[in-house]
Design an enzyme around this catalytic site. Sequence first.
Site, PDB file in Angstrom:
ATOM      1  N   HIS B  34       0.830  -1.208   0.000  1.00  0.00           N
ATOM      2  CA  HIS B  34       0.000   0.000   0.000  1.00  0.00           C
ATOM      3  C   HIS B  34       0.862   1.255   0.000  1.00  0.00           C
ATOM      4  CE1 HIS B  34       1.199  -0.867   4.095  1.00  0.00           C
ATOM      5  NE2 HIS B  34       1.159   0.440   4.298  1.00  0.00           N
ATOM      6  N   HIS B 115       5.366   6.191  -0.873  1.00  0.00           N
ATOM      7  CA  HIS B 115       6.124   4.975  -1.183  1.00  0.00           C
ATOM      8  C   HIS B 115       5.316   3.716  -0.900  1.00  0.00           C
ATOM      9  CE1 HIS B 115       6.596   5.407   3.191  1.00  0.00           C
ATOM     10  NE2 HIS B 115       6.806   4.105   3.219  1.00  0.00           N
TER      11      HIS B 115
END
Lengths: 171, 171
Positions: B34, B115
């Site tokens: 995620h 990220h």
Amino acid sequence: MKYGVAMFPSKELQDKANSLRKRYDPHYALIPPHITLKSPFEVEEDQVEDVISKIKEVAKSTEPVTIKVNKVGSFSPINSVIYFKVEPTDQVIDLYKKLHSDNLEGNEDYTFVPHVTIAQNLTDEEHSDVLGSLKMKDIHHEEVIDRFQILYQLENESWTVYETCHLEGNN
Amino acid sequence: MKYGVAMFPSKELQDKANSLRKRYDPHYALIPPHITLKSPFEVEEDQVEDVISKIKEVAKSTEPVTIKVNKVGSFSPINSVIYFKVEPTDQVIDLYKKLHSDNLEGNEDYTFVPHVTIAQNLTDEEHSDVLGSLKMKDIHHEEVIDRFQILYQLENESWTVYETCHLEGNN
């Protein structure tokens, strides 16, 4: 891609299930504790939108569902799954039926037994030990669930939520 | 209860991340791959509805976001996290900012570096080996993400999706 439909019960019931799954369920890490409403089914890329929209329609036309758990059950001798038995009330059965109506592919092989899995892939001895000790415990839980999730499966067999569908009860 | 907000990228990118996380990320089993948009934050029971509704408003007013991944990065020497670096485009940064505006509690300690984590809790030697070998690989990925998820954390530190919020772009 493989999709499925499931309800997550409250954090309280999930925590209770996980305290057992941690030891007894090899699928512990693949998905949070849940009630499966539609078993994994394959959807072709060009059909996804249509299938999702049909499932959303089911949610829209369904009232929030009361879930009652009063005992631990097992699918023995068919398999070694031990579970929190969810009472098969009309509400729960109706929702299941709508998710398997003509418009929605993927029929089930077994009669629908709503449940939260807490153990599986046990040896006969483990199964009998775990079931025996869990049957001794009192479990009484009731809650209202107002949504279900459409999930898809990753290569490592874990599940990612794609869509939250609210039970809106607009008939 | 502890909530968080995250985007799941496509199955393709999740599978790629998981093939690395499996070996290098102890959080592998706690949540699918995620992009965190709002770090874990505590919400009192009587505030949940209000906070969720504010987060939903953010989604409604935001266009779907283009995600570009072109390199592997690391937070070393602060910690050993290695990640797929998501380009900090205006779209991504704006979404993050909206999720941390005055109305929404929980400020971040660090600058936002979007990220997808692929490794963490490595020793110095592991970190340098893994980062070295990943830096050699070409990674070019771009996709449009049209939703994010509100999740809550269970006792075992895993995350359950509570709500899917669609980026509807209605300004």
